[in-house]
Each structure stands twice: as structure tokens, then as C-alpha cells.
Design a protein around this motif. Sequence first.
Motif, PDB file in Angstrom:
ATOM      1  N   LEU A 148       0.963  -1.182  -0.020  1.00 14.94           N
ATOM      2  CA  LEU A 148      -0.091   0.054  -0.034  1.00 14.94           C
ATOM      3  C   LEU A 148       0.858   1.400   0.314  1.00 14.94           C
ATOM      4  CD1 LEU A 148      -2.657  -1.175   2.488  1.00 14.94           C
ATOM      5  CD2 LEU A 148      -2.831  -0.929   0.152  1.00 14.94           C
ATOM      6  N   PRO A 149       0.275   2.261  -0.379  1.00 17.35           N
ATOM      7  CA  PRO A 149       1.237   3.512  -0.303  1.00 17.35           C
ATOM      8  C   PRO A 149       1.470   3.808   1.182  1.00 17.35           C
ATOM      9  CG  PRO A 149      -0.877   3.855  -1.450  1.00 17.35           C
ATOM     10  CD  PRO A 149      -1.154   2.516  -0.710  1.00 17.35           C
ATOM     11  N   SER A 150       2.986   4.080   1.299  1.00 25.02           N
ATOM     12  CA  SER A 150       3.296   4.353   2.586  1.00 25.02           C
ATOM     13  C   SER A 150       2.568   5.607   3.060  1.00 25.02           C
ATOM     14  CB  SER A 150       4.938   4.720   2.513  1.00 25.02           C
ATOM     15  OG  SER A 150       5.312   5.243   3.661  1.00 25.02           O
ATOM     16  N   THR A 151       2.539   5.620   4.256  1.00 28.33           N
ATOM     17  CA  THR A 151       1.702   6.703   5.314  1.00 28.33           C
ATOM     18  C   THR A 151       2.743   7.545   5.807  1.00 28.33           C
ATOM     19  OG1 THR A 151       1.694   5.229   7.260  1.00 28.33           O
ATOM     20  CG2 THR A 151      -0.374   5.109   5.806  1.00 28.33           C
ATOM     21  N   SER A 152       3.942   7.420   5.539  1.00 28.99           N
ATOM     22  CA  SER A 152       5.008   8.187   5.926  1.00 28.99           C
ATOM     23  C   SER A 152       4.957   9.674   5.259  1.00 28.99           C
ATOM     24  CB  SER A 152       6.397   7.744   5.454  1.00 28.99           C
ATOM     25  OG  SER A 152       7.440   8.495   5.834  1.00 28.99           O
ATOM     26  N   GLN A 158       2.326  11.429  -3.222  1.00 28.38           N
ATOM     27  CA  GLN A 158       0.733  10.826  -3.389  1.00 28.38           C
ATOM     28  C   GLN A 158      -0.156  11.537  -2.349  1.00 28.38           C
ATOM     29  OE1 GLN A 158       1.374   6.388  -2.619  1.00 28.38           O
ATOM     30  NE2 GLN A 158       0.756   6.152  -4.617  1.00 28.38           N
ATOM     31  N   ARG A 159      -1.192  11.740  -2.958  1.00 28.12           N
ATOM     32  CA  ARG A 159      -2.220  12.697  -2.304  1.00 28.12           C
ATOM     33  C   ARG A 159      -2.883  11.594  -1.148  1.00 28.12           C
ATOM     34  NH1 ARG A 159      -6.246  13.095  -6.356  1.00 28.12           N
ATOM     35  NH2 ARG A 159      -7.494  13.966  -4.950  1.00 28.12           N
ATOM     36  N   ASN A 160      -3.187  12.221  -0.040  1.00 32.68           N
ATOM     37  CA  ASN A 160      -3.829  11.703   1.035  1.00 32.68           C
ATOM     38  C   ASN A 160      -5.069  11.108   0.503  1.00 32.68           C
ATOM     39  OD1 ASN A 160      -1.778  12.403   2.799  1.00 32.68           O
ATOM     40  ND2 ASN A 160      -3.047  14.276   3.275  1.00 32.68           N
ATOM     41  N   SER A 165      -7.758   5.705  -0.094  1.00 34.09           N
ATOM     42  CA  SER A 165      -8.626   5.010  -0.947  1.00 34.09           C
ATOM     43  C   SER A 165      -8.017   3.457  -0.875  1.00 34.09           C
ATOM     44  CB  SER A 165      -8.746   5.648  -2.250  1.00 34.09           C
ATOM     45  OG  SER A 165      -9.514   4.807  -3.095  1.00 34.09           O
ATOM     46  N   ALA A 166      -6.659   3.596  -1.198  1.00 36.71           N
ATOM     47  CA  ALA A 166      -5.906   2.257  -1.235  1.00 36.71           C
ATOM     48  C   ALA A 166      -6.216   1.271   0.055  1.00 36.71           C
ATOM     49  CB  ALA A 166      -4.529   2.527  -1.704  1.00 36.71           C
ATOM     50  N   TRP A 167      -5.838   2.038   1.057  1.00 38.53           N
ATOM     51  CA  TRP A 167      -5.943   1.446   2.388  1.00 38.53           C
ATOM     52  C   TRP A 167      -7.371   0.908   2.413  1.00 38.53           C
ATOM     53  CZ3 TRP A 167      -2.473  -0.003   6.230  1.00 38.53           C
ATOM     54  CH2 TRP A 167      -0.991   0.359   5.698  1.00 38.53           C
TER      55      TRP A 167
END
Length: 180
Positions: A148-152, A158-160, A165-167
Motif C-alpha cells: 500500500l502507499p506508505s503513510t510516511s 501521493q495525495r492523502n 482509498s488504497a487502504w
Amino acid sequence: MPPNPSPNPTLHSFAPIEAPDAKVLVLGSMPGVASLTAGRYYAHPQNRFWPIMGSLVGAAPELDYPRRLDILRAAGVALWDVFAECEREGSLDSAIRDDTAVVNDFAGFLARHRQVRTVLFNGAKAEHAFRRFVLEPLARPDLILRRLPSTSPANASQRNETKWSAWREALREAGIAVLD
């Protein structure tokens, strides 16, 4: 002459956040400096993990940390890191020295949590390290692995909304009830 010692101290990760009925294991690579200092997963104020978990399962950042962990457990989400220890200068995954890394005991974890069928990687380093150091010895072809896109905060490209949406999609596909 002995080799020069590394200028970087060995970092140690946290114990897993787990529940007996967890369905999903979310993996980071190694906690960053802010998290290690605070003794909590995803403690950096700009990390998007807790805001995303707040909107999806109710583990909002304004709740105290133990309450957030209780909510994750109740939702069926376990949380851990690929590395038990490693050397790294700063917080960036790219600075982790793989030659110093020791992975966590995933065979033991998954033996205790047989209902975990989905592993969600919080970023590329966690996925790469798991596939490189952990996956083959596990011999668990039934695991669904998804990066998944890193939340870091380092993943600012990447936009929030894209991250959220991916999570959301990944948790739903893994059978986790998400809030609407």
C-alpha cells in the motif's frame, strides 16, 4: 586491527500489536526516530497512518494510544515491523542497512495467528524486505501480500485521498469492516 564500529546504533522495533482473531497483519519496515523516541507505532505527527485508521476503523489520532490499539485489535488488524533490529541513520527506509537487519519471528507469529491471510505492507521497503528475508522460509502460499502507499511523511508525492482509498480497499478485501 579490529574493524571500525558502525557510527549508527542498533535500533530495536516494538512488540507486535496483536489479537487472537486478527485477520490482517500491517507491516512497516522499522519505526522512525519519532516513533522510537515516543515508544509508539506511527508517532510522527505528519504520518497519515492514524488519521487513515481513524476514518476506516475508528482508531483516530485524537484518542489515546492504548485506545487506538484496542480498536485496531477489535477490528482484526495486527501491527508490526519486518525488522526486529537494524542500523539506520535518521528515519528514512532507504537508510536501513540491510546487512545489519534482523527480521522478526514471522513463523511464530503466523503459527499463533493462523487466521491471518492478508499482509499489508506500509510502503515499498517493508514489502521488499519481507519478500527478500521472510517469505520463502515461511512456505505460506495462502498469504495475500499487498503493498500500500506508505503513510510516511516522506511519501509526499501521493495525495492523502489516494492513500486513504488504497487502504480502504485493501482492508475491505481482507474482510475488515470499515466505517462508511
